[in-house]
Design an enzyme around this catalytic site. Sequence first.
Site, PDB file in Angstrom:
ATOM      1  N   HIS A   1     -15.424  -3.639   0.370  1.00 52.42           N
ATOM      2  CA  HIS A   1     -15.335  -2.948  -0.912  1.00 52.42           C
ATOM      3  C   HIS A   1     -16.683  -2.507  -1.469  1.00 52.42           C
ATOM      4  O   HIS A   1     -16.741  -1.641  -2.342  1.00 52.42           O
ATOM      5  CB  HIS A   1     -14.623  -3.853  -1.928  1.00 52.42           C
TER       6      HIS A   1
ATOM      7  N   ASN B   1       0.826  -1.212   0.000  1.00 47.74           N
ATOM      8  CA  ASN B   1       0.000   0.000   0.000  1.00 47.74           C
ATOM      9  C   ASN B   1       0.858   1.260   0.000  1.00 47.74           C
ATOM     10  O   ASN B   1       0.593   2.214  -0.751  1.00 47.74           O
ATOM     11  CB  ASN B   1      -0.905   0.018   1.232  1.00 47.74           C
TER      12      ASN B   1
ATOM     13  N   ARG C   1      -5.580   1.932 -13.319  1.00 49.69           N
ATOM     14  CA  ARG C   1      -4.196   2.097 -12.877  1.00 49.69           C
ATOM     15  C   ARG C   1      -3.535   0.763 -12.545  1.00 49.69           C
ATOM     16  O   ARG C   1      -4.080  -0.062 -11.814  1.00 49.69           O
ATOM     17  CB  ARG C   1      -4.150   3.015 -11.651  1.00 49.69           C
TER      18      ARG C   1
ATOM     19  N   ARG D   1     -11.074  -4.116 -14.293  1.00 47.18           N
ATOM     20  CA  ARG D   1      -9.973  -5.022 -13.965  1.00 47.18           C
ATOM     21  C   ARG D   1     -10.504  -6.435 -14.103  1.00 47.18           C
ATOM     22  O   ARG D   1     -11.557  -6.763 -13.565  1.00 47.18           O
ATOM     23  CB  ARG D   1      -9.479  -4.810 -12.537  1.00 47.18           C
TER      24      ARG D   1
ATOM     25  N   HIS E   1     -15.913   3.110 -15.009  1.00 43.09           N
ATOM     26  CA  HIS E   1     -15.707   2.343 -13.779  1.00 43.09           C
ATOM     27  C   HIS E   1     -16.938   1.522 -13.406  1.00 43.09           C
ATOM     28  O   HIS E   1     -16.880   0.677 -12.507  1.00 43.09           O
ATOM     29  CB  HIS E   1     -15.346   3.320 -12.642  1.00 43.09           C
TER      30      HIS E   1
ATOM     31  N   ARG F   1     -14.265   2.407   4.949  1.00 46.95           N
ATOM     32  CA  ARG F   1     -13.077   1.580   5.156  1.00 46.95           C
ATOM     33  C   ARG F   1     -11.792   2.388   5.133  1.00 46.95           C
ATOM     34  O   ARG F   1     -10.910   2.209   5.962  1.00 46.95           O
ATOM     35  CB  ARG F   1     -12.992   0.496   4.083  1.00 46.95           C
TER      36      ARG F   1
ATOM     37  N   TYR G   1     -12.316  -9.491  -1.622  1.00 42.52           N
ATOM     38  CA  TYR G   1     -13.091  -8.266  -1.445  1.00 42.52           C
ATOM     39  C   TYR G   1     -14.550  -8.611  -1.146  1.00 42.52           C
ATOM     40  O   TYR G   1     -15.127  -9.504  -1.764  1.00 42.52           O
ATOM     41  CB  TYR G   1     -13.061  -7.414  -2.715  1.00 42.52           C
TER      42      TYR G   1
END
Length: 727
Positions: free
Chosen positions: A609, A69, A422, A392, A452, A581, A485
């Site tokens: 998530h 992270n 990304r 993704r 997205h 979160r 997730y």
Amino acid sequence: MDGPTDSSLTLTPTGEVLATSADSGDPATRYFNRELSWLAFNRRVLAEARNSSYPLLERLRFLSISGSNLDEFMMIRVAGLEAQVRRGIAKTSIDGKTPSQQLTAIRREYIDIEKTQQAALADLRGRLAHQGIRIADEKHLAPGHIKWLREWFEDQVLPVLTPQAIDPAHPFPFVANLGMGVIFNLVRKSDGEGLVEMVLIPAGIPRFVRLPGEDEATWVPVESLVTRFAPALFPGFEIVGDGVFRVIRDSDIEVEEEAEDLVRYFRTAIQRRRRGRVVLLELDQQCDPEAEKLLREQLGVEGAMVIKTDGMLGLRGLNQVVDEDRPDLKFAAFSPRYPERVMEHDGDCFAAIREKDMIIHHPYESFEVVVDFLRQAASDPAVLSIKQTLYRAGNQSPVIQALTQAAENGKSVTAVVELKARFDEEQNLKWAGELERAGVQVIYGFTEWKTHAKVSMVMRREDDGIRTYCHFGTGNYHPVTANIYTDLSYFTADPKLARDAGKLFNFVTGYVEPRKTEALAISPIDLRETLYEAIDREIENARAGRPAGIWAKLNSITEKGMIDRLYEASQAGVEIELVIRGICCLRPGVPGLSDNIHVKSIIGRFLEHSRIWAFANGYALPSARANVWISSADAMSRNLTRRVEALVPLRNRTVHNQVLDQVLVANLLDNERSWTLDASGDYTRVERGDAEGFNVHDYFMRNPSLSGRGGAGIGAVPKLSLRRGRA
């Protein structure tokens, strides 16, 4: 004593101003800094590495995650701030800090977090050693191991290493992003001539080597072997000093609006990213002074962070040790359930969805049903076309395989592939090429906005006409992250949602902006305004004396307008419960500003998530009359103004109850994996005291969902109540 007890932990982002009143003249009293809030989140992740209730290898996993992270934070967020400073951009953050002020606070926090990481590693090393797992370095190896390691080094590592002299005749070698190496200060024995040499460790070499043996596992970092066996690299030289180093570079990709060919642009940009400006140079504490000086000069670290570490560099690499085959030191194995309702229809996803809408709660329920939905569509002769967004999809994607198979079977298949995801840009370029070769119509969407939203559409010819089946998700179509997730997959054949989904795809593929939708709200068109209006209705209800409340579960909240709306709602008497979160720029509990807002964060076995909003709508929450939405969007400016997102209303009674009365209520009840945020920016782990313990992750691992359980005899789903001692 088995480490610190979590209930005593309080984590504070430094550089913050204590908020004691609703002083609207000072933004620091109204908002938290985005970057420091993210660092506070990573502190909570790191705290799990010292959580004595977790198995040891899981604690090591959290330490590795905290390192990964931080690396990404440096590559993107810190790199962006440094670029603003270089360009003289003085735009302030939501809390009024300039880029330079933010960097000062970030560097102070980073150093403290790095020290905490090294302390956690030292503690875990000792505990793991007692369990037969040693993370050794070249200075602490048993004599019997040296011979085997030398042979392994000479056979597996030495042939691929390239010592590079650093002098006027040899230009300084390029060190890639996340690259690690060892720099040596040498003296030639024959004439006493000094020389500096660099040895870069190729990315293809494993970070750790495991010594053979079943009774005990010893893992050795490869950089320590390079240091120990360096004489084999430099015969005829005396090694005066050495130092291990690691480099992190600016890895953001800025998309130019005038880019005519996105595919070509991103292929070039990915190459540029690998050579981005250095933002962090890590050195081991004992690094040779002359070698360190040369590194600083040649890497151009002026304005960048330079950290000297009395421990291990690159903690993200510890994930290799976590893979050690020791189930006794990991969480008990968990197998996701497959939705009972689909099995009752003999695996026919379409029949199950036709019967009634259903929502799948990952990872507790298997992502395989999403893949099966697409596989069935690919092979079903009645299916005419498939439309799919891909943000993704992972390295080994069954979703891509299903879409490819559908196109080869003659279906009309459209895939919206987001090149701007990304760190997945290169993988998405690969998938786009593979899909195009199979005959899929690949669309790359908008130049300036990311697509997205997570949406699938399957158009199927049936006896009563063409029916459209939709999947809306809060997470990616990624089979690996779906096991980690917590996300929601909503399946429906509702004609209104189908028509709206079609408009969303037309918006992305043909720039045809929807003039009006029947159910969906779409960013950047009206998603933000839809939420604003819902908050305003709660304000009106509170002022009229009717029940008013807002519950939301998000990853982050940073958008000033949304925060200010929630402040206004709090001041009107609306009770607001937020489960955030990660980043939270909203200050809860400030007298006169946010007295009625409570914020908690859940960090545990799974990564929270899913994005959910619930509005009381004039009735006390939770209520069958509440307005409930799920979304792909967080409450961030980028999601609300620079991305194509979907906000999906839940109107089916069973699905509505599952998300509101089960998912949201369970998150609010959790008192074992929760942290609460106060007005000063402190996160304190919830102490349950005499209350009954409730772990949201354990609860959903044990209990089936409402909408996917069908009529099989698997027991009733327990009804949750907020009277069970929510913190």
